[in-house]
Scaffold this active site. Structure first.
Site, mmCIF file in Angstrom:
data_model
loop_
_atom_site.group_PDB
_atom_site.id
_atom_site.type_symbol
_atom_site.label_atom_id
_atom_site.label_comp_id
_atom_site.label_asym_id
_atom_site.label_seq_id
_atom_site.Cartn_x
_atom_site.Cartn_y
_atom_site.Cartn_z
ATOM 1 N N CYS A 66 13.807 11.415 6.962
ATOM 2 C CA CYS A 66 13.876 10.965 8.354
ATOM 3 C C CYS A 66 15.303 11.080 8.898
ATOM 4 O O CYS A 66 15.492 11.073 10.101
ATOM 5 C CB CYS A 66 13.363 9.537 8.448
ATOM 6 S SG CYS A 66 14.050 8.535 7.155
ATOM 7 N N LYS A 113 0.870 -1.177 0.000
ATOM 8 C CA LYS A 113 0.000 0.000 0.000
ATOM 9 C C LYS A 113 0.908 1.230 0.000
ATOM 10 O O LYS A 113 1.525 1.570 1.002
ATOM 11 C CB LYS A 113 -0.902 0.045 1.241
ATOM 12 C CG LYS A 113 -2.015 1.077 1.067
ATOM 13 C CD LYS A 113 -2.443 1.759 2.316
ATOM 14 C CE LYS A 113 -1.465 2.754 2.812
ATOM 15 N NZ LYS A 113 -1.230 3.911 1.908
ATOM 16 N N GLU A 120 10.399 1.383 9.979
ATOM 17 C CA GLU A 120 11.381 2.472 9.839
ATOM 18 C C GLU A 120 10.615 3.767 10.073
ATOM 19 O O GLU A 120 9.753 4.125 9.270
ATOM 20 C CB GLU A 120 11.968 2.481 8.419
ATOM 21 C CG GLU A 120 12.714 1.235 8.032
ATOM 22 C CD GLU A 120 14.091 1.148 8.661
ATOM 23 O OE1 GLU A 120 14.478 2.066 9.411
ATOM 24 O OE2 GLU A 120 14.768 0.139 8.406
ATOM 25 N N GLU A 155 10.335 16.422 15.669
ATOM 26 C CA GLU A 155 10.839 16.260 14.308
ATOM 27 C C GLU A 155 10.269 17.402 13.444
ATOM 28 O O GLU A 155 9.078 17.693 13.520
ATOM 29 C CB GLU A 155 10.365 14.914 13.770
ATOM 30 C CG GLU A 155 10.941 14.560 12.426
ATOM 31 C CD GLU A 155 10.375 13.254 11.861
ATOM 32 O OE1 GLU A 155 11.098 12.570 11.159
ATOM 33 O OE2 GLU A 155 9.198 12.948 12.137
HETATM 34 P P1 NAD Z 1 2.550 8.377 7.801
HETATM 35 O O1 NAD Z 1 2.882 7.475 8.917
HETATM 36 O O2 NAD Z 1 1.376 9.267 7.966
HETATM 37 O O3 NAD Z 1 2.295 7.570 6.477
HETATM 38 C C1 NAD Z 1 3.156 6.540 6.048
HETATM 39 C C2 NAD Z 1 2.347 5.506 5.350
HETATM 40 O O4 NAD Z 1 1.477 4.929 6.302
HETATM 41 C C3 NAD Z 1 1.460 6.027 4.203
HETATM 42 O O5 NAD Z 1 1.415 5.051 3.199
HETATM 43 C C4 NAD Z 1 0.111 6.135 4.867
HETATM 44 O O6 NAD Z 1 -0.951 5.992 3.961
HETATM 45 C C5 NAD Z 1 0.169 4.942 5.782
HETATM 46 N N1 NAD Z 1 -0.761 4.956 6.902
HETATM 47 C C6 NAD Z 1 -1.125 5.993 7.681
HETATM 48 N N2 NAD Z 1 -2.019 5.577 8.604
HETATM 49 C C7 NAD Z 1 -2.200 4.246 8.404
HETATM 50 C C8 NAD Z 1 -2.992 3.245 9.021
HETATM 51 N N3 NAD Z 1 -3.780 3.516 10.068
HETATM 52 N N4 NAD Z 1 -2.914 1.978 8.529
HETATM 53 C C9 NAD Z 1 -2.124 1.684 7.490
HETATM 54 N N5 NAD Z 1 -1.365 2.575 6.864
HETATM 55 C C10 NAD Z 1 -1.395 3.849 7.323
HETATM 56 O O7 NAD Z 1 3.883 9.171 7.540
HETATM 57 P P2 NAD Z 1 4.217 10.115 6.325
HETATM 58 O O8 NAD Z 1 3.668 11.448 6.677
HETATM 59 O O9 NAD Z 1 3.819 9.521 5.066
HETATM 60 O O10 NAD Z 1 5.824 10.112 6.370
HETATM 61 C C11 NAD Z 1 6.539 10.927 7.196
HETATM 62 C C12 NAD Z 1 7.158 10.148 8.324
HETATM 63 O O11 NAD Z 1 7.837 8.993 7.854
HETATM 64 C C13 NAD Z 1 8.194 10.959 9.038
HETATM 65 O O12 NAD Z 1 8.008 10.861 10.421
HETATM 66 C C14 NAD Z 1 9.526 10.325 8.631
HETATM 67 O O13 NAD Z 1 10.556 10.523 9.522
HETATM 68 C C15 NAD Z 1 9.144 8.915 8.421
HETATM 69 N N6 NAD Z 1 10.046 8.260 7.476
HETATM 70 C C16 NAD Z 1 10.926 7.342 7.939
HETATM 71 C C17 NAD Z 1 11.817 6.709 7.093
HETATM 72 C C18 NAD Z 1 12.766 5.687 7.618
HETATM 73 O O14 NAD Z 1 13.316 4.931 6.857
HETATM 74 N N7 NAD Z 1 12.984 5.585 8.896
HETATM 75 C C19 NAD Z 1 11.810 6.991 5.736
HETATM 76 C C20 NAD Z 1 10.886 7.928 5.258
HETATM 77 C C21 NAD Z 1 10.003 8.551 6.145
#
Ligand code: NAD
Length: 475
Positions: free
Chosen positions: A278, A168, A244, A379
């Site tokens: 991140c 997804k 991650e 963050e």
């Molecule tokens: P997010 O957690 O809102 O979304 C990430 C993914 O999760 C998206 O595909 C979203 O649709 C999905 N999602 C959200 N709620 C969900 C649920 N209840 N069930 C299933 N899927 C769900 O985060 P974002 O805003 O997309 O990304 C930003 C964050 O990601 C930042 O905090 C960043 O640091 C982190 N990030 C971490 C890494 C890493 O490798 N550690 C890499 C990139 C981003």
């Protein structure tokens, strides 16, 4: 959506729009899937698992190499798509395509190195054989900030290990996900081995992924808040979990560092992807001896970084993902200002020169940051470099470790002992020493504490998709 080898609509026929974050233009309409679509995708992945696990490591490696080659051939189109959907400048999109493709090549190579062990027994008439087997169906959830490389970092090892997969992608960047799937499809991936469900509301998909007993592993990249919820649900069903998550990277400039070199590094690193990474440095601890030289180098460099639409010539910083992201960054900078910080460059939303339809915030430096400011704790995920001047070298590792996150940290020093002591003392999974790019397909990527569980890339990356099976053999 892609299920069992076919591009399909959502079962209920719904769609949602994808927009360009720089212009607000609608650039696509995508099936809006729900729980039933997610279950159909798992049906397909589960049905394909038996044949996929029976393929040889050589043929799986060939498939991954084929997809790697296609990403290379299509790099220009993939980069243009990424800039249109995610916003980063074209040059940065090109770099991500290369980085993302490299995971496929790396894990193609690793596929052929999945081996077992012959182990000793205390019984003369017994032998032990330990082998690796794929965990089975994998559910993957990916973010928008690196909309291609975060997919290949999961798909590469999953397929190399012999797992089938249901993805997804983030609702902001499904077109990038579709383009990556096209590379696999054109490379000849069998039906059902990779499947994709798109949705404007991810929660029902996450519920299916974490409750269907046929899913054996959840791999997630995104925010700590969502990762924690999904990991808890998956844990309740004893699914394997890799998450991650967010970071709050310290960037330490020691008294024995070259402050000009460090400031150039910080200015280059902080504004990559508009700070939406991140591993972006979020707390720049600069020793008082170097504060002036560091700030005097960094501020004019940041002032020259041009924000704009990623396809325009000379643009170094693109838009943020949405209005909420702009509001979060603005609130952090305003809070710091109200508590006494100074903002020598940036510090405002950008709306001139045709940027009003997008989500732009100026590349910003904040000085005089103290631990009572929100930006010190939270963050940022935006183009803001907060500088904290410190005096006590003995305390700076404790200051850097004073966060629940533990993903990346950066250290600038010319002294080997300082570098090694810093690496040993920092509770972070990735440490850049005089280096602003401590990442590679060959290197394990991941964090400690609230930054997640597990590693991606490197030798560790494929281990997350394998389990150990032991045979005790009586002779
Ligand atoms: P997010 O957690 O809102 O979304 C990430 C993914 O999760 C998206 O595909 C979203 O649709 C999905 N999602 C959200 N709620 C969900 C649920 N209840 N069930 C299933 N899927 C769900 O985060 P974002 O805003 O997309 O990304 C930003 C964050 O990601 C930042 O905090 C960043 O640091 C982190 N990030 C971490 C890494 C890493 O490798 N550690 C890499 C990139 C981003």
């Amino acid at each position: 959506m892609f299920i069992n080898g076919q591009w399909v609509d959502a079962i209920d026929g719904g769609t949602f729009a994808v927009t360009n974050p720089a212009t607000g233009d609608v650039i696509g309409n995508i099936p809006d899937g729900g729980a039933a679509d997610a279950t159909a995708a798992i049906d397909a992945a589960h049905a394909a698992q038996r044949d996929w696990v029976a393929t040889t490591a050589y043929s799986r490696a060939d498939l991954l190499m084929g997809a790697w080659r296609l990403m290379g051939e299509r790099a220009t189109e993939l980069a243009a798509l990424m800039t249109g959907e995610q916003g980063k400048p074209l040059k940065a999109s090109r770099a991500e395509v290369t980085y993302g493709a490299d995971f496929l090549r790396w894990f193609a190579e690793e596929a052929r190195r999945i081996t077992g062990e012959w182990l000793p027994s205390s019984r003369a008439d017994q032998r032990f054989l330990s082998v690796k087997t794929p965990v089975g169906v994998v559910a993957a959830v990916t973010p928008w900030n690196y909309p291609m490389s975060m997919l290949t970092r999961k798909m590469g090892p999953a397929l190399a290990a012999g797992c089938t997969l249901v993805l997804k992608p983030a609702e902001a960047t499904p077109l990038c996900a579709k383009a990556i799937f096209d590379c696999f499809i054109d490379a000849g991936v069998p039906d059902g081995v990779i499947n994709m469900v798109t949705a404007s509301n991810p929660a029902p998909i996450g519920d299916v992924f974490t409750s269907d007993p046929r899913v054996k592993k959840l791999t997630f990249t995104g925010s700590t808040a969502v990762g924690r919820v999904l990991a808890a649900k998956a844990g309740a069903n004893l699914q394997r979990v890799s998450v991650e998550l967010g970071g709050h990277a310290p960037f330490i400039v020691y008294p024995d560092a070259d402050p000009v070199h460090a400031a150039k590094g910080a200015a280059a690193l902080k504004f990559l992807n508009s700070g939406q990474a991140c591993i972006s440095p979020n707390r720049l601890y600069v020793h008082r001896d170097h504060a002036d030289a560091f700030i005097d180098t960094m501020v004019p460099r940041v002032a020259k970084v041009k924000a704009g639409i990623g396809t325009a010539e000379g643009v170094g910083v693109g838009p943020l993902v949405n209005e909420a992201a702009v509001a979060k960054v603005a609130a952090q900078v305003d809070d710091a200002r109200a508590k006494g910080a100074e903002v020598p460059v940036g510090g405002m939303r950008l709306t001139d020169d045709g940027l009003d339809a997008g989500h732009f915030y100026a590349p910003t430096v904040v000085t005089g940051v103290t631990d009572d400011m929100t930006i010190y704790r939270e963050e940022t995920f935006g183009p803001v470099a907060p500088i904290i001047v410190y005096d006590d070298v003995e305390q700076v590792i404790d200051l850097a470790n004073d966060t629940n996150y533990g993903l990346a940290a950066y250290v600038y020093t010319k002294d080997l002992s300082t570098a090694i002591r810093a690496m040993e003392g920092l509770r972070f999974g990735i440490i850049g020493i005089n280096d602003v790019n401590p990442t590679s397909a060959a290197a394990p990527f991941g964090g400690m504490n609230d930054s997640g569980l597990g590693r991606e890339g490197g030798r560790e990356g494929i281990a997350e998709y394998l389990e150990t099976k032991l045979a005790g053999i009586a002779l």
